[in-house]
Design an enzyme around this catalytic site. Structure first.
Site, short mmCIF file in Angstrom:
data_model
loop_
_atom_site.label_atom_id
_atom_site.label_comp_id
_atom_site.label_asym_id
_atom_site.label_seq_id
_atom_site.Cartn_x
_atom_site.Cartn_y
_atom_site.Cartn_z
N VAL A 1 0.88 -1.17 0.00
CA VAL A 1 0.00 0.00 0.00
C VAL A 1 0.91 1.21 0.00
O VAL A 1 1.53 1.50 1.01
CB VAL A 1 -0.86 0.03 1.30
N GLY B 1 2.54 7.29 -4.08
CA GLY B 1 3.73 7.78 -4.79
C GLY B 1 4.75 6.70 -5.03
O GLY B 1 5.92 6.98 -5.17
N ALA B 2 4.32 5.44 -5.06
CA ALA B 2 5.32 4.38 -5.29
C ALA B 2 5.47 4.20 -6.79
O ALA B 2 5.00 3.24 -7.36
CB ALA B 2 4.82 3.09 -4.66
N PHE B 3 6.08 5.18 -7.43
CA PHE B 3 6.15 5.10 -8.90
C PHE B 3 7.59 4.91 -9.35
O PHE B 3 7.85 4.79 -10.52
CB PHE B 3 5.60 6.39 -9.51
N GLY B 4 8.52 4.93 -8.42
CA GLY B 4 9.92 4.90 -8.86
C GLY B 4 10.29 3.56 -9.45
O GLY B 4 9.96 2.53 -8.91
N VAL C 1 13.76 1.56 -10.47
CA VAL C 1 15.19 1.72 -10.19
C VAL C 1 16.00 1.10 -11.32
O VAL C 1 15.75 -0.04 -11.71
CB VAL C 1 15.56 1.08 -8.84
N LYS D 1 16.83 6.18 -9.81
CA LYS D 1 15.39 5.98 -9.64
C LYS D 1 14.66 6.99 -10.52
O LYS D 1 14.90 8.20 -10.41
CB LYS D 1 15.01 6.19 -8.18
N ASP E 1 8.76 2.34 5.54
CA ASP E 1 8.63 1.17 4.65
C ASP E 1 9.82 0.24 4.81
O ASP E 1 10.41 -0.22 3.82
CB ASP E 1 8.48 1.63 3.19
N1 LIG Z 1 13.10 1.99 -4.33
C1 LIG Z 1 14.36 2.50 -4.23
N2 LIG Z 1 14.68 3.75 -3.92
N3 LIG Z 1 16.01 3.85 -3.91
C2 LIG Z 1 16.51 2.63 -4.23
C3 LIG Z 1 17.89 2.24 -4.33
C4 LIG Z 1 18.97 3.07 -4.10
N4 LIG Z 1 20.12 2.34 -4.28
C5 LIG Z 1 19.79 1.06 -4.64
N5 LIG Z 1 20.57 -0.01 -4.89
C6 LIG Z 1 19.99 -1.19 -5.20
C7 LIG Z 1 18.60 -1.34 -5.25
C8 LIG Z 1 17.98 -2.65 -5.53
C9 LIG Z 1 16.83 -3.09 -4.89
N6 LIG Z 1 16.54 -4.33 -5.35
C10 LIG Z 1 17.44 -4.71 -6.27
C11 LIG Z 1 17.52 -5.89 -7.02
C12 LIG Z 1 18.58 -6.02 -7.87
C13 LIG Z 1 19.52 -5.00 -7.99
C14 LIG Z 1 19.41 -3.81 -7.25
C15 LIG Z 1 18.36 -3.68 -6.40
C16 LIG Z 1 17.77 -0.24 -5.00
C17 LIG Z 1 18.39 0.96 -4.68
O1 LIG Z 1 15.48 1.73 -4.43
#
Ligand SMILES: Nc1nnc(-c2c[nH]c3ncc(-c4c[nH]c5ccccc45)cc23)o1
Length: 334
Positions: free
Chosen positions: A83, A86-89, A91, A106, A192
């Protein structure tokens, strides 16, 4: 135009301080309300960490100065009854063509962008919190360049390798508690905490995704909308009558159950096929201590009892849990 807005837009991408970056994201957020939307033909933004992003004559072009590779689409998390506002990012893995450095990038569509995520993350400097390197607006999409956890997230590790050893869990928990203690001392609630928001690097674990985070102004935060992911949500957040940073401690406890069993709390006893929502269960039931792994050590079981207390006043803080004997398994001082 009044207030020299034109000059603000004209110097495209430039190096700046955290304050320049905050000015920029606020300018964009305000412009969204249709005041002075700039011409979005070229990219614009602020870079704080020049060791990662090399800006050339005010330019930082996607697929020229930096390459982006799809990496971790956040829709994966929706399976867990997420839930999120703004969960639109989405990565991506980014690589700067001049520095060669790899980053997480992101992408947030401009219409979904809120300044708060950047405001909060830009103000945080801690080894267990993903560093923000810069922000570039390109093609009506905000690109947040951050420290990358190249080992992926704890959720990916659990999905691919199954339950973690207790020693691994303690290694991750100690570091995330340090990040939480730092966050909570600045009166920030992450909102979260869960395995997919804990990412791994060769030498450390790092907290990511401040898209739901808030900076508290009083002793309690009264939510305007529902924030967080159900299965890791504390009873007081479900109740929606005000909560504080202790909510993150509960979510870490729920995440530890996931790390040691391979499943979030509740789902084994209340299968998702029969329970579309867990909010009532979380509200009514005792803390999910029954979901703790059978092989869990007595020390870690005690730790989880303190982290999952229904009463946030009685629940331990991140600082208190950092002193817990469960984190020093062989009694050696860290
Ligand atoms: N929602 C969000 N907001 N900022 C981030 C974020 C910042 N640095 C990061 N480095 C890795 C990952 C990552 C998450 N699952 C993964 C699965 C495989 C590879 C990499 C990842 C995500 C981030 O994520």
């Amino acid at each position: 135009e009044p207030g020299g807005l034109v000059t603000k837009w004209s110097d495209r991408v430039r190096y700046g301080t955290m304050f320049d970056l905050l000015d920029f994201v606020n300018l964009i957020s305000n412009a969204q309300s249709g005041l002075h939307m700039p011409d979005l033909t070229e990219e614009m933004g602020i870079v704080i960490n020049k060791a990662y992003l090399a800006v050339k004559e005010g330019r930082y072009r996607i697929n020229a100065d930096v390459f982006l590779f799809p990496w971790m689409p956040t829709f994966q998390n929706l399976q867990l009854g997420q839930v999120r506002k703004g969960a639109f990012g989405r990565v991506h893995l980014g690589q700067d063509t001049q520095t060669g450095k790899r980053m997480a990038c992101k992408l947030i569509p401009l219409e979904d962008f809120g300044a708060s995520e950047v405001e909060i993350q830009a103000g945080l400097q801690h080894r267990n919190i993903a560093e923000l390197f810069g922000v570039v607006l390109w093609d009506r999409t905000m690109h947040l360049f951050m420290e990358a956890g190249e080992g992926g997230s704890v959720l990916e590790k659990l999905d691919s390798a199954g339950p973690m050893w207790e020693s691994e869990i303690i290694w991750v928990t100690r570091q995330i508690l340090r990040g939480l203690d730092y966050l909570h001392s600045r009166r920030v609630i992450h909102h979260d905490i869960k395995p997919s928001n804990i990412v791994l690097m060769s030498s450390k674990a790092v907290l990511v995704d401040f898209g739901l985070s808030v900076k508290m102004t009083g002793d309690l935060y009264y939510p305007k909308d529902f924030r967080g992911t159900e299965l890791y949500m504390s009873p007081e957040v479900v109740l929606c009558r005000g909560h504080n940073t202790k909510a993150d401690v509960y979510s870490l406890g729920a995440s530890i159950i996931h790390m040691q069993t391979g499943h979030p709390p509740w789902v084994r006893r209340y299968p998702p096929s029969a329970y579309p929502s867990y909010l009532y269960i979380i509200h009514k039931q005792a803390p999910p201590l029954e979901d703790i792994a059978d092989a869990c050590s007595a020390a870690l079981r005690g730790f989880l009892g303190r982290a999952l207390d229904r009463n946030p006043q009685l629940r331990a803080s991140a600082a208190e849990l950092l002193q817990d004997s469960a984190l020093r398994p062989h009694g050696k001082a860290q």
